[in-house]
Write a protein that holds these residues in place. Structure first.
Motif, PDB file in Angstrom:
ATOM      1  N   TRP A 376       0.820  -1.206   0.000  1.00  0.00           N
ATOM      2  CA  TRP A 376       0.000   0.000   0.000  1.00  0.00           C
ATOM      3  C   TRP A 376       0.861   1.267   0.000  1.00  0.00           C
ATOM      4  CZ3 TRP A 376      -4.026  -2.591  -1.109  1.00  0.00           C
ATOM      5  CH2 TRP A 376      -4.365  -3.752  -0.442  1.00  0.00           C
ATOM      6  N   SER A 377       1.899   1.297   0.807  1.00  0.00           N
ATOM      7  CA  SER A 377       2.741   2.488   0.905  1.00  0.00           C
ATOM      8  C   SER A 377       3.465   2.769  -0.410  1.00  0.00           C
ATOM      9  CB  SER A 377       3.751   2.310   2.039  1.00  0.00           C
ATOM     10  OG  SER A 377       4.615   3.417   2.127  1.00  0.00           O
ATOM     11  N   ALA A 378       4.016   1.728  -1.025  1.00  0.00           N
ATOM     12  CA  ALA A 378       4.711   1.927  -2.296  1.00  0.00           C
ATOM     13  C   ALA A 378       3.757   2.405  -3.379  1.00  0.00           C
ATOM     14  CB  ALA A 378       5.395   0.621  -2.724  1.00  0.00           C
ATOM     15  N   ALA A 379       2.524   1.896  -3.358  1.00  0.00           N
ATOM     16  CA  ALA A 379       1.537   2.338  -4.346  1.00  0.00           C
ATOM     17  C   ALA A 379       1.170   3.807  -4.144  1.00  0.00           C
ATOM     18  CB  ALA A 379       0.295   1.454  -4.273  1.00  0.00           C
ATOM     19  N   LEU A 380       1.087   4.260  -2.874  1.00  0.00           N
ATOM     20  CA  LEU A 380       0.782   5.672  -2.609  1.00  0.00           C
ATOM     21  C   LEU A 380       1.910   6.581  -3.088  1.00  0.00           C
ATOM     22  CD1 LEU A 380      -0.927   5.788   0.898  1.00  0.00           C
ATOM     23  CD2 LEU A 380      -1.930   6.311  -1.327  1.00  0.00           C
ATOM     24  N   LYS A 381       3.147   6.160  -2.919  1.00  0.00           N
ATOM     25  CA  LYS A 381       4.261   6.972  -3.394  1.00  0.00           C
ATOM     26  C   LYS A 381       4.218   7.135  -4.908  1.00  0.00           C
ATOM     27  CE  LYS A 381       7.371   5.835   0.437  1.00  0.00           C
ATOM     28  NZ  LYS A 381       8.650   5.167   0.823  1.00  0.00           N
ATOM     29  N   LEU A 382       3.866   6.066  -5.600  1.00  0.00           N
ATOM     30  CA  LEU A 382       3.750   6.165  -7.060  1.00  0.00           C
ATOM     31  C   LEU A 382       2.598   7.077  -7.457  1.00  0.00           C
ATOM     32  CD1 LEU A 382       4.361   2.439  -8.093  1.00  0.00           C
ATOM     33  CD2 LEU A 382       5.872   4.379  -8.509  1.00  0.00           C
ATOM     34  N   PHE A 383       1.497   7.024  -6.704  1.00  0.00           N
ATOM     35  CA  PHE A 383       0.347   7.876  -7.015  1.00  0.00           C
ATOM     36  C   PHE A 383       0.669   9.357  -6.783  1.00  0.00           C
ATOM     37  CE2 PHE A 383      -3.537   9.934  -5.223  1.00  0.00           C
ATOM     38  CZ  PHE A 383      -4.192  10.097  -6.429  1.00  0.00           C
ATOM     39  N   GLN A 384       1.439   9.649  -5.751  1.00  0.00           N
ATOM     40  CA  GLN A 384       1.775  11.028  -5.430  1.00  0.00           C
ATOM     41  C   GLN A 384       2.895  11.588  -6.302  1.00  0.00           C
ATOM     42  OE1 GLN A 384       2.674  10.531  -1.286  1.00  0.00           O
ATOM     43  NE2 GLN A 384       0.608  11.096  -0.624  1.00  0.00           N
ATOM     44  N   ALA A 385       3.560  10.743  -7.069  1.00  0.00           N
ATOM     45  CA  ALA A 385       4.639  11.224  -7.931  1.00  0.00           C
ATOM     46  C   ALA A 385       4.077  12.146  -9.004  1.00  0.00           C
ATOM     47  CB  ALA A 385       5.364  10.049  -8.575  1.00  0.00           C
ATOM     48  N   PRO A 386       4.800  13.202  -9.380  1.00  0.00           N
ATOM     49  CA  PRO A 386       4.282  14.136 -10.398  1.00  0.00           C
ATOM     50  C   PRO A 386       4.133  13.505 -11.769  1.00  0.00           C
ATOM     51  CG  PRO A 386       6.563  14.649  -9.839  1.00  0.00           C
ATOM     52  CD  PRO A 386       6.111  13.624  -8.856  1.00  0.00           C
ATOM     53  N   GLN A 387       4.818  12.400 -12.026  1.00  0.00           N
ATOM     54  CA  GLN A 387       4.706  11.767 -13.341  1.00  0.00           C
ATOM     55  C   GLN A 387       3.424  10.958 -13.505  1.00  0.00           C
ATOM     56  OE1 GLN A 387       7.230  11.340 -11.260  1.00  0.00           O
ATOM     57  NE2 GLN A 387       9.006  12.379 -12.184  1.00  0.00           N
ATOM     58  N   THR A 388       2.713  10.705 -12.423  1.00  0.00           N
ATOM     59  CA  THR A 388       1.501   9.887 -12.477  1.00  0.00           C
ATOM     60  C   THR A 388       0.301  10.743 -12.847  1.00  0.00           C
ATOM     61  OG1 THR A 388       2.405   8.415 -10.795  1.00  0.00           O
ATOM     62  CG2 THR A 388       0.048   8.281 -11.210  1.00  0.00           C
ATOM     63  N   ASP A 389      -0.483  10.274 -13.782  1.00  0.00           N
ATOM     64  CA  ASP A 389      -1.677  10.987 -14.228  1.00  0.00           C
ATOM     65  C   ASP A 389      -2.855  10.563 -13.350  1.00  0.00           C
ATOM     66  OD1 ASP A 389      -3.651  12.332 -15.479  1.00  0.00           O
ATOM     67  OD2 ASP A 389      -3.448  11.345 -17.425  1.00  0.00           O
ATOM     68  N   PRO A 390      -3.461  11.467 -12.582  1.00  0.00           N
ATOM     69  CA  PRO A 390      -4.595  11.078 -11.731  1.00  0.00           C
ATOM     70  C   PRO A 390      -5.795  10.589 -12.521  1.00  0.00           C
ATOM     71  CG  PRO A 390      -3.677  13.193 -11.050  1.00  0.00           C
ATOM     72  CD  PRO A 390      -3.056  12.871 -12.362  1.00  0.00           C
ATOM     73  N   VAL A 391      -5.922  11.055 -13.753  1.00  0.00           N
ATOM     74  CA  VAL A 391      -7.064  10.605 -14.564  1.00  0.00           C
ATOM     75  C   VAL A 391      -7.006   9.094 -14.763  1.00  0.00           C
ATOM     76  CG1 VAL A 391      -8.197  10.836 -16.799  1.00  0.00           C
ATOM     77  CG2 VAL A 391      -7.223  12.843 -15.689  1.00  0.00           C
ATOM     78  N   GLU A 392      -5.840   8.580 -15.085  1.00  0.00           N
ATOM     79  CA  GLU A 392      -5.697   7.141 -15.305  1.00  0.00           C
ATOM     80  C   GLU A 392      -5.909   6.361 -14.012  1.00  0.00           C
ATOM     81  OE1 GLU A 392      -1.936   6.452 -17.078  1.00  0.00           O
ATOM     82  OE2 GLU A 392      -2.378   7.571 -18.912  1.00  0.00           O
ATOM     83  N   VAL A 393      -5.433   6.904 -12.908  1.00  0.00           N
ATOM     84  CA  VAL A 393      -5.633   6.227 -11.630  1.00  0.00           C
ATOM     85  C   VAL A 393      -7.112   6.186 -11.276  1.00  0.00           C
ATOM     86  CG1 VAL A 393      -5.087   6.264  -9.169  1.00  0.00           C
ATOM     87  CG2 VAL A 393      -3.338   6.880 -10.848  1.00  0.00           C
ATOM     88  N   ARG A 394      -7.823   7.308 -11.495  1.00  0.00           N
ATOM     89  CA  ARG A 394      -9.252   7.322 -11.200  1.00  0.00           C
ATOM     90  C   ARG A 394     -10.011   6.345 -12.092  1.00  0.00           C
ATOM     91  NH1 ARG A 394     -10.090  12.465 -11.646  1.00  0.00           N
ATOM     92  NH2 ARG A 394     -11.032  12.492 -13.721  1.00  0.00           N
ATOM     93  N   ALA A 395      -9.636   6.255 -13.343  1.00  0.00           N
ATOM     94  CA  ALA A 395     -10.296   5.305 -14.238  1.00  0.00           C
ATOM     95  C   ALA A 395     -10.026   3.868 -13.803  1.00  0.00           C
ATOM     96  CB  ALA A 395      -9.811   5.522 -15.675  1.00  0.00           C
ATOM     97  N   MET A 396      -8.826   3.600 -13.345  1.00  0.00           N
ATOM     98  CA  MET A 396      -8.504   2.254 -12.877  1.00  0.00           C
ATOM     99  C   MET A 396      -9.315   1.885 -11.647  1.00  0.00           C
ATOM    100  SD  MET A 396      -6.562   0.694 -10.241  1.00  0.00           S
ATOM    101  CE  MET A 396      -5.293   1.901  -9.808  1.00  0.00           C
ATOM    102  N   LEU A 397      -9.424   2.810 -10.696  1.00  0.00           N
ATOM    103  CA  LEU A 397     -10.194   2.532  -9.484  1.00  0.00           C
ATOM    104  C   LEU A 397     -11.682   2.395  -9.786  1.00  0.00           C
ATOM    105  CD1 LEU A 397      -8.474   4.986  -6.972  1.00  0.00           C
ATOM    106  CD2 LEU A 397      -8.043   2.540  -7.279  1.00  0.00           C
ATOM    107  N   ALA A 398     -12.163   3.157 -10.758  1.00  0.00           N
ATOM    108  CA  ALA A 398     -13.596   3.089 -11.084  1.00  0.00           C
ATOM    109  C   ALA A 398     -13.975   1.773 -11.733  1.00  0.00           C
ATOM    110  CB  ALA A 398     -13.974   4.258 -12.001  1.00  0.00           C
TER     111      ALA A 398
END
Length: 553
Positions: A376-398
């Motif tokens: 969980w912690s490693a996944a949060l670090k990747l999500f908070q990285a500036p290179q990660t697109d929140p749109v793609e993360v939101r689509a994955m979670l949805a």
């Protein structure tokens, strides 16, 4: 009394009678030897007929029988005669398969040999649509050395016949874990191919029957595993199997048992899943395959129960760590069943770790791999990285069907204070359910930990405010589109353009505009109207949007 002299005729008669007497005695001796040999041979043959059923079966071809009773079950036949007889009966025999050879297999002619002949349906005998209807096993006759001189060709007798019925659709859905394969039919599925496992556990032979099922975009291979023991001389159905990945079951060393285990790969996407069967003696003394299950622990222990709970939810690496700790504490109570469950978890944990450590071109795929492995912690670090697109993360979670949230719930049952797992659970509920419900759920689990709750709120803001969305590009770039056409002629006046960025409150826009020298010409678009130079400030705010997308993508 003086002896009477022998005449010439008497001496000649005695000389001629001596060879006749010798010949007669020789003939009598040969006759006696022949009679004795015949009696001994008949006695030996009678003994062989009584003690060896193959000898009695072999003699049937020389005994007079009523026409029409010379069936395959009572008449020895060569392999060519067997195949020809099946064809005469309007059956479709397949290629004979050697099951086992007893005796010295290095010899050109082993003592006995078992052969399997598959019988296919009449409609089609080619791989795309062929259907195995039955399996027939033949064994070569094991004759004594003396009779083998008169045998000439190798003869076979029918040993076993088995009708083949494939698994049903209901069984296929439960085995392949894919409900899309159901069409409503209750008929058994066709099995079109038979192969012998090599290598495989000894003694005997292991057979694999396979078929292919396709329904829309869902595809799965399925089949059965059969076992043939030479001493029992019969085919036994051991299990039905299915693999959504299209791979065949393989014999592999998973546990510490001397015999290998049968492993069926049932992995879908990044979800590692294997069905492992090990060989165990049945109560009746026969051999059976037993599925290694995680339903119950081998002995009562809270840590053991929690480990199996994590493993059943797909958190293989955390389950592995906890179960290894239990093994160190409970060495005296550790049993072969417990070791088998640990080895089963180790198999899945190795695959999950390798997937999480792989470098993927998509950061979202890397996040999913981390979440699947419970990092969980490693996944949060990747999500908070500036290179990660929140749109793609939101689509994955949805689009998650619930596998990730089930892992989070299992992790919180074992460790309710895992703030990283709570954060991911809140993100999932925020996207799939309702923002207010997600915050209430987070407050109930964080309790009085205000720092964690504030961190979760920041993560929610990041999830709701993507850096670039496809809706912004068609609205704002419309004014500069007309202004981007003339700048091709006003390239010498690019120098005044840097004056516009300083009024911008955001530094990211300036950083994104500087690396690309080609996007700079759109900024002096208003140069033809020399009196309106202060107005180019809005265009620079819009211009970085397409520039930001291109390097990101």
């Amino acid at each position: 009394m003086p002896a009477t002299p022998r005449t010439h005729t008497q001496s000649a008669h005695s000389q001629t009678s001596r060879p006749l007497l010798k010949l007669r005695s020789s003939l009598n001796l040969l006759l006696l030897v022949g009679i004795a040999t015949t009696v001994v041979g008949l006695a030996w043959l009678s003994y062989q007929v009584i003690t060896d059923p193959d000898v009695a079966f072999w003699l049937n071809q020389y005994l007079p029988t009523t026409k029409g009773k010379q069936t395959a079950a009572h008449q020895p036949r060569t392999l060519q005669q067997i195949l020809k007889r099946l064809q005469d009966q309007k059956q479709s025999p397949g290629k004979p398969i050697v099951l086992a050879a007893n005796g010295n297999t290095n010899l050109s002619r082993p003592v006995t040999k078992d052969i399997l002949v598959p019988i296919y349906g009449k409609k089609c005998s080619r791989p795309p649509c062929q259907n195995i209807q039955s399996l027939q096993v033949y064994r070569s006759l094991k004759l004594p050395s003396l009779l083998r001189l008169f045998q000439g060709k190798r003869y076979y007798r029918l040993l076993d016949r088995m009708t083949v019925r494939g698994p049903t659709e209901e069984q296929l859905v439960s085995l392949a874990r894919n409900p899309r394969l159901v069409t409503g039919s209750t008929r058994p599925l066709n099995l079109s191919r038979v192969e012998v496992y090599n290598p495989a556990p000894k003694p005997g032979a292991w057979l694999r029957l396979t078929g292919l099922r396709t329904e829309g975009s869902a595809t799965a291979t399925y089949g059965q595993v059969l076992y043939f023991h030479p001493d029992e001389a019969r085919l036994v159905l051991m299990l039905n199997w299915a693999s959504p990945s299209g791979e065949y079951p393989q014999w592999r060393q998973v546990t510490g048992d001397p015999q290998p285990e049968l492993v069926v790969k049932q992995t879908v996407g990044l979800e590692p899943q294997y069905a492992v069967y090990w060989l165990r003696p049945a109560p009746t003394g026969d051999l059976q395959v037993e599925h290694i299950s995680l339903a119950k622990p081998a002995f009562a222990d809270p840590g053991y129960t929690q480990s199996l709970l994590l493993a059943r939810s797909g958190l293989w690496s955390p389950a592995q760590k906890r179960l290894l700790a239990v093994k160190k504490r409970q060495l005296r109570r550790w049993s072969p069943k417990a070791q088998a469950q640990l080895d089963y978890i180790n198999l899945h944990a190795a695959v999950a770790k390798s997937q999480a450590q792989q470098i993927s071109a998509s950061r979202v795929q890397t996040i999913v791999a981390r979440l699947v492995n419970g990092e969980w912690s490693a996944a949060l670090k990747l999500f908070q990285a500036p290179q990660t697109d929140p749109v793609e993360v939101r689509a994955m979670l949805a689009t998650d069907p619930g596998r990730l949230f089930a892992r989070i719930e299992a992790s919180l049952k074992v460790n309710p204070k895992n703030q990283d797992a709570i954060a991911w659970g809140t993100l999932i509920r925020h996207v799939q359910d309702d923002p207010k419900t997600a915050l209430v759920w987070a407050q109930q689990r964080t309790g009085k930990n205000k720092t964690s709750l504030e961190t979760i709120k920041k993560l929610l803001k990041r999830l709701d405010q993507p850096r670039y969305t496809p809706k912004e590009t068609p609205t704002k770039p419309k004014p500069p589109v007309s202004q981007e056409k003339p700048p091709a002629q006003s390239s010498p006046k690019v120098k005044p353009s840097p004056k516009a960025p300083p009024p911008q409150p955001q530094s990211s826009g300036a950083q994104l505009s500087s690396p690309g020298s080609s996007p700079a010409p759109p900024k002096p678009a208003p140069v033809p109207e020399q009196t309106a130079q202060p107005e180019p400030s809005p265009p620079p705010e819009v211009a970085p949007v397409p520039v930001e997308e291109t390097p990101r993508e």
